[in-house]
Enzyme design. Structure first.
Site, PDB file in Angstrom:
ATOM      1  N   CYS A  87       0.832  -1.195   0.000  1.00  0.00           N
ATOM      2  CA  CYS A  87       0.000   0.000   0.000  1.00  0.00           C
ATOM      3  C   CYS A  87       0.874   1.255   0.000  1.00  0.00           C
ATOM      4  CB  CYS A  87      -0.981  -0.032   1.174  1.00  0.00           C
ATOM      5  SG  CYS A  87      -2.400   1.078   0.952  1.00  0.00           S
ATOM      6  N   HIS A 175      -3.696  -5.310   0.432  1.00  0.00           N
ATOM      7  CA  HIS A 175      -3.235  -5.862   1.718  1.00  0.00           C
ATOM      8  C   HIS A 175      -3.491  -7.362   1.789  1.00  0.00           C
ATOM      9  CE1 HIS A 175      -2.526  -1.966   3.782  1.00  0.00           C
ATOM     10  NE2 HIS A 175      -3.515  -1.540   3.002  1.00  0.00           N
ATOM     11  N   GLU A 177      -1.686  -9.106   3.826  1.00  0.00           N
ATOM     12  CA  GLU A 177      -1.234  -9.422   5.187  1.00  0.00           C
ATOM     13  C   GLU A 177      -2.311  -9.186   6.241  1.00  0.00           C
ATOM     14  OE1 GLU A 177      -1.134  -5.073   5.389  1.00  0.00           O
ATOM     15  OE2 GLU A 177      -0.887  -6.553   3.806  1.00  0.00           O
TER      16      GLU A 177
END
Length: 238
Positions: A87, A175, A177
């Protein structure tokens, strides 16, 4: 493998990157830049992970450490370190390599599909990933591809979702994660980002998505496995 992450705000941490590193037995350390944490030298890590944050890659006057962070990113790529930008981290990586960061036409906040490009099939990092998957997004900015970068992924709301540079650096606008708690923290700390838009979900539609989280985290692990494999090849060549 020694992994070092750069964290920009308290509520956006490494999340499932930490889980993967622990599972694999890798050393994971971080710099908390919002607390003026010390930036590492490139000799201290094999992989650099640059996390997200609500500031812009261009906000150097407000966040003085951004300039030094970009220099570290440039030096890391120059020294052929593995680099993963997420990001804001992808935007910082793009700008450090000669790209431009600017406002996207649409905000993307929530779970939206991403499609790999044909060029992604030339990448050793992305070959195991599905052609289409649904990660979590939270961004208003985007980036122009740095000169020489491969365009890896796109979405309906954002043309440049991922890129690869010099066979060692990867930028992801989305994202992989994320965890349930990290999504809830974003909703709590950045409520002003959530408004009307074609690619903005309601908070209640972002949370409680266990199936999407599991699939997204599995893709993260595939990508990190590919980076780990690349490190093994690089390490043997030294």
């Amino acid at each position: 493998m020694n992994i070092h992450y750069l964290q920009h705000v308290p509520f956006e941490g490494p999340e499932q990157v930490s889980a993967w590193a622990e599972q694999k037995g890798h050393q994971l350390r971080g710099s908390l830049l919002y607390e003026n944490g010390r930036l590492p030298s490139t000799s201290e890590f094999d992989m650099l992970v640059i996390l997200g944050g609500p500031m812009g890659a261009y906000d150097e006057e407000r966040f003085l450490w951004l300039g030094q962070e970009k220099k570290l990113i440039q030096e890391s790529v120059r020294r052929n370190k593995l680099v993963l930008g997420i990001c804001l981290g992808a935007q910082l990586l793009a700008e450090a390599l000669g790209g431009r960061v600017y406002r996207n036409e649409e905000k993307e906040i929530g779970w939206y599909p991403v499609t790999l490009t044909e060029e992604s099939r030339e990448s050793s990092f992305f070959q195991e990933l599905p052609d289409i998957f649904v990660p979590f997004h939270w961004h208003g900015d985007t980036f122009a591809l740095p000169p020489g970068a491969k365009h890896i992924a796109r979405s309906a709301g954002c043309v440049h979702q991922a890129f690869e540079y010099a066979d060692c650096a990867i930028g992801l606008q989305f994202h992989l994660e994320s965890s349930e708690s990290s999504i809830r923290r974003l909703i709590q700390h950045c409520p002003g980002d959530i408004g009307q838009g074609r690619f903005i979900q309601r908070p209640e539609d972002m949370v409680g998505q266990a199936e999407l989280l599991d699939a997204s985290n599995a893709i993260l692990f595939l990508l990190l496995d590919a980076l780990e494999k690349k490190y093994g090849i690089m390490d043997k060549s030294l």
